[in-house]
Design a protein around this motif. Sequence first.
Motif, mmCIF file in Angstrom:
data_model
loop_
_atom_site.group_PDB
_atom_site.id
_atom_site.type_symbol
_atom_site.label_atom_id
_atom_site.label_comp_id
_atom_site.label_asym_id
_atom_site.label_seq_id
_atom_site.Cartn_x
_atom_site.Cartn_y
_atom_site.Cartn_z
ATOM 1 N N GLN A 1 25.526 21.762 44.445
ATOM 2 C CA GLN A 1 25.893 20.931 43.304
ATOM 3 C C GLN A 1 27.390 20.676 43.284
ATOM 4 O O GLN A 1 28.175 21.476 43.787
ATOM 5 C CB GLN A 1 25.407 21.541 41.993
ATOM 6 N N ALA A 2 27.738 19.541 42.715
ATOM 7 C CA ALA A 2 29.138 19.146 42.586
ATOM 8 C C ALA A 2 29.383 18.734 41.145
ATOM 9 O O ALA A 2 28.606 17.975 40.567
ATOM 10 C CB ALA A 2 29.443 17.975 43.524
ATOM 11 N N LEU A 3 30.452 19.261 40.574
ATOM 12 C CA LEU A 3 30.883 18.884 39.229
ATOM 13 C C LEU A 3 32.065 17.937 39.382
ATOM 14 O O LEU A 3 33.083 18.304 39.978
ATOM 15 C CB LEU A 3 31.289 20.128 38.431
ATOM 16 N N ILE A 4 31.920 16.718 38.865
ATOM 17 C CA ILE A 4 32.930 15.685 39.084
ATOM 18 C C ILE A 4 33.292 15.030 37.755
ATOM 19 O O ILE A 4 32.402 14.604 37.008
ATOM 20 C CB ILE A 4 32.407 14.607 40.069
ATOM 21 N N GLY B 1 23.318 14.322 35.279
ATOM 22 C CA GLY B 1 23.665 14.175 33.874
ATOM 23 C C GLY B 1 25.133 14.432 33.621
ATOM 24 O O GLY B 1 25.908 14.702 34.544
ATOM 25 N N LEU B 2 25.495 14.342 32.350
ATOM 26 C CA LEU B 2 26.872 14.547 31.919
ATOM 27 C C LEU B 2 26.963 15.846 31.132
ATOM 28 O O LEU B 2 26.196 16.057 30.184
ATOM 29 C CB LEU B 2 27.324 13.376 31.037
ATOM 30 N N LEU B 3 27.876 16.701 31.536
ATOM 31 C CA LEU B 3 28.147 17.942 30.817
ATOM 32 C C LEU B 3 29.383 17.671 29.956
ATOM 33 O O LEU B 3 30.500 17.576 30.461
ATOM 34 C CB LEU B 3 28.395 19.087 31.807
ATOM 35 N N ARG B 4 29.173 17.537 28.656
ATOM 36 C CA ARG B 4 30.249 17.147 27.753
ATOM 37 C C ARG B 4 31.190 18.328 27.474
ATOM 38 O O ARG B 4 30.731 19.433 27.235
ATOM 39 C CB ARG B 4 29.672 16.608 26.446
ATOM 40 N N ASN B 5 32.501 18.038 27.527
ATOM 41 C CA ASN B 5 33.529 19.063 27.280
ATOM 42 C C ASN B 5 33.239 20.344 28.051
ATOM 43 O O ASN B 5 33.370 21.453 27.532
ATOM 44 C CB ASN B 5 33.660 19.366 25.791
ATOM 45 N N TYR B 6 32.856 20.213 29.298
ATOM 46 C CA TYR B 6 32.397 21.336 30.121
ATOM 47 C C TYR B 6 33.523 22.282 30.533
ATOM 48 O O TYR B 6 33.319 23.468 30.640
ATOM 49 C CB TYR B 6 31.683 20.783 31.360
ATOM 50 N N CYS C 1 44.233 22.162 31.948
ATOM 51 C CA CYS C 1 45.464 21.380 31.774
ATOM 52 C C CYS C 1 45.618 20.901 30.325
ATOM 53 O O CYS C 1 46.046 19.775 30.071
ATOM 54 C CB CYS C 1 45.508 20.212 32.752
ATOM 55 N N GLY C 2 45.209 21.752 29.369
ATOM 56 C CA GLY C 2 45.411 21.453 27.959
ATOM 57 C C GLY C 2 44.436 20.481 27.338
ATOM 58 O O GLY C 2 44.668 19.970 26.239
ATOM 59 N N LYS C 3 43.308 20.216 28.021
ATOM 60 C CA LYS C 3 42.330 19.281 27.456
ATOM 61 C C LYS C 3 40.914 19.652 27.909
ATOM 62 O O LYS C 3 40.724 20.354 28.893
ATOM 63 C CB LYS C 3 42.657 17.845 27.863
ATOM 64 N N PHE C 4 39.944 19.173 27.151
ATOM 65 C CA PHE C 4 38.543 19.344 27.526
ATOM 66 C C PHE C 4 38.129 18.194 28.434
ATOM 67 O O PHE C 4 38.463 17.032 28.169
ATOM 68 C CB PHE C 4 37.640 19.355 26.281
ATOM 69 N N ASP C 5 37.413 18.515 29.496
ATOM 70 C CA ASP C 5 36.949 17.504 30.435
ATOM 71 C C ASP C 5 35.428 17.476 30.484
ATOM 72 O O ASP C 5 34.782 18.522 30.570
ATOM 73 C CB ASP C 5 37.456 17.809 31.860
ATOM 74 N N ASP C 6 34.878 16.260 30.440
ATOM 75 C CA ASP C 6 33.455 16.063 30.716
ATOM 76 C C ASP C 6 33.284 16.159 32.233
ATOM 77 O O ASP C 6 34.211 15.865 32.993
ATOM 78 C CB ASP C 6 32.995 14.677 30.262
ATOM 79 N N MET C 7 32.100 16.526 32.669
ATOM 80 C CA MET C 7 31.799 16.596 34.095
ATOM 81 C C MET C 7 30.414 16.029 34.346
ATOM 82 O O MET C 7 29.472 16.320 33.616
ATOM 83 C CB MET C 7 31.805 18.046 34.588
ATOM 84 N N TYR C 8 30.329 15.208 35.393
ATOM 85 C CA TYR C 8 29.013 14.811 35.881
ATOM 86 C C TYR C 8 28.490 15.945 36.748
ATOM 87 O O TYR C 8 29.233 16.526 37.538
ATOM 88 C CB TYR C 8 29.092 13.553 36.749
ATOM 89 N N MET C 9 27.203 16.239 36.614
ATOM 90 C CA MET C 9 26.546 17.203 37.501
ATOM 91 C C MET C 9 25.802 16.404 38.557
ATOM 92 O O MET C 9 24.957 15.568 38.241
ATOM 93 C CB MET C 9 25.558 18.074 36.724
ATOM 94 N N TYR C 10 26.171 16.650 39.804
ATOM 95 C CA TYR C 10 25.510 16.048 40.963
ATOM 96 C C TYR C 10 24.823 17.153 41.754
ATOM 97 O O TYR C 10 25.302 18.284 41.773
ATOM 98 C CB TYR C 10 26.535 15.363 41.880
ATOM 99 N N SER C 11 23.723 16.813 42.398
ATOM 100 C CA SER C 11 23.067 17.796 43.258
ATOM 101 C C SER C 11 22.512 17.142 44.517
ATOM 102 O O SER C 11 22.219 15.946 44.550
ATOM 103 C CB SER C 11 21.923 18.498 42.515
#
Length: 187
Positions: free
Chosen positions: A131-134, A154-159, A163-173
């Motif tokens: 899996q890749a988190l992007i 899918g999208l992992l919200r605020n995963y 660097c001082g912020k929340f990032d969403d990540m797409y989960m790829y497999s």
Amino acid sequence: MNSFPILETSRLRLREIKETDAASMLAYLSDTEVMKHYGLEPFQTIEEAFDEISWYQSTLKQKTGIRWGITLKEESVVIGSCGFLNIASQHYRSEIGYELHRNYWGKGIASEALGAVIAYGFEQLKLQRIQALIEPPNIASIKLAEKQGFVREGLLRNYEYTCGKFDDMYMYSLLGQDFATSIKGKL
């Protein structure tokens, strides 16, 4: 693993990263464009590069990861890295990550390295799922993963908080059967 596996492609040699590679690693890990989606601030000191190498070595020792330095066959300078992290052997699963010096972007090097590492994961580590988190803004990485056959789940919200912020990540497999099918399609 008794000896670190060296992977070779038509243009690349993927090898273990050593302390002697710290300066070449710092050259790309200090670049704000390379680090934009890495989840860490750009490196500023050689000590940070040594810490990264130490982390690679500890994950290998603990069998939770393996990271290859990407080099051109005719040179020994590390121009990026690619490998597995968070290996969950009981689930036959791992995450994959990669980065490349900006001077080598757009030349197919990341794709070539990623393909070799993926093959190693399925064939040697006997993984079932990679899996890749992007981050969604990381279009180049999304294109690279999709070119390798990864599917967006899918999208992992605020995963992640980096660097001082929340990032969403797409989960790829990419699953073992997907890889096997794509190999058969290339024969």
